[in-house]
Design an enzyme around this catalytic site. Sequence first.
Site, mmCIF file in Angstrom:
data_model
loop_
_atom_site.group_PDB
_atom_site.id
_atom_site.type_symbol
_atom_site.label_atom_id
_atom_site.label_comp_id
_atom_site.label_asym_id
_atom_site.label_seq_id
_atom_site.Cartn_x
_atom_site.Cartn_y
_atom_site.Cartn_z
ATOM 1 N N ASN A 10 50.521 30.867 89.054
ATOM 2 C CA ASN A 10 50.401 30.638 87.611
ATOM 3 C C ASN A 10 51.780 30.229 87.106
ATOM 4 O OD1 ASN A 10 50.090 30.725 84.860
ATOM 5 N ND2 ASN A 10 49.658 32.926 84.744
ATOM 6 N N LYS A 12 52.667 29.337 84.192
ATOM 7 C CA LYS A 12 52.912 29.727 82.798
ATOM 8 C C LYS A 12 53.594 28.579 82.030
ATOM 9 C CE LYS A 12 52.948 34.517 84.268
ATOM 10 N NZ LYS A 12 53.404 35.884 84.065
ATOM 11 N N HIS A 96 44.241 36.046 80.659
ATOM 12 C CA HIS A 96 45.545 36.521 81.136
ATOM 13 C C HIS A 96 46.124 37.505 80.121
ATOM 14 C CE1 HIS A 96 49.728 36.630 82.388
ATOM 15 N NE2 HIS A 96 49.285 36.269 83.572
ATOM 16 N N GLU A 98 48.942 37.824 78.946
ATOM 17 C CA GLU A 98 49.799 37.209 77.917
ATOM 18 C C GLU A 98 48.961 36.605 76.796
ATOM 19 O OE1 GLU A 98 52.086 34.954 80.746
ATOM 20 O OE2 GLU A 98 52.878 36.858 81.483
ATOM 21 N N GLU A 168 45.691 42.427 87.205
ATOM 22 C CA GLU A 168 47.119 42.304 86.925
ATOM 23 C C GLU A 168 47.553 43.437 85.990
ATOM 24 O OE1 GLU A 168 48.535 37.956 87.637
ATOM 25 O OE2 GLU A 168 47.997 38.201 85.545
ATOM 26 N N GLY A 174 56.138 40.380 85.738
ATOM 27 C CA GLY A 174 57.481 39.907 85.403
ATOM 28 C C GLY A 174 58.518 41.012 85.323
ATOM 29 N N SER A 214 54.371 40.773 89.964
ATOM 30 C CA SER A 214 55.561 40.850 90.829
ATOM 31 C C SER A 214 55.234 40.718 92.317
ATOM 32 C CB SER A 214 56.344 42.133 90.549
ATOM 33 O OG SER A 214 56.798 42.146 89.204
#
Length: 251
Positions: A10, A12, A96, A98, A168, A174, A214
């Site tokens: 991904n 992003k 996702h 985010e 996730e 991250g 990660s």
Amino acid sequence: MNRRPLIAGNWKMHLTLAEAVRLARAVAETCGACPDRDVMVAPAFTALAPVCEAVRGTPLLVAAQNVAWEKEGAFTGEISPAMLTDIGVGLTIVGHSERRQIFGESDAMINRRLLGALAGDIDPVLCVGETLEEREAGRTFAVLEEQLRQGLHGVSSEQMQRVVLAYEPVWAIGTGKTATKEQAQEVHGVVRRFLAGKYEKNVAEATRILYGGSVKPENIDSLMAQPDIDGALVGGAALQAESFDRIVRFR
Ligand code: 13P
């Protein structure tokens, strides 16, 4: 059960057009050398068409990072399934964390996106995951079940053959803090049991569940050794050809 592994990058909101095309070409080469697994990249919308063009004829799968549910219309800022199929994109990420956390997407909206993708010939990768606060409150499984229940609302057993799930944990994205292989396996097992309850056992056994958060060359092998981890959704480490190459070539 023989589930074909899927390693997905991904990207992003990263990479210029030239960088995206260069990286996609490198990943396509790795992918060609690993015929026993699927490999996917999800570039930003602006790079999708050129990346599709650059890797045409290779086994590399190209995905969008999100999709709208209508074919066309007054939806400023959105991209439709038909627009994706028009340029050769066959998959999309939906839900996702985010999108959920920064842009306020609800489970109901994510479900609309997923159903829109399915109706428009785009295979969805549905992301779910708990926050640190939710984990510490002992609510991980309740949160995931709710995200799955709402996210998969109205999805038939037959359609499930086209759906990939990605677990996730938000606290692992991250942050450099990966879920341990035991933590990830435990959740993947719970997700698969949820699927067995909602659908038939064979649907649960056939659905690919990716782990994300990660993922690095250093931890991919032990994650992939877990019985219910069928692949990875990789952020940071997917932005460099060398590290993603090693992840795709997990042992
Ligand atoms: P990182 O691999 O950078 O933690 O990102 C994970 C992710 O969000 C992939 O969708």
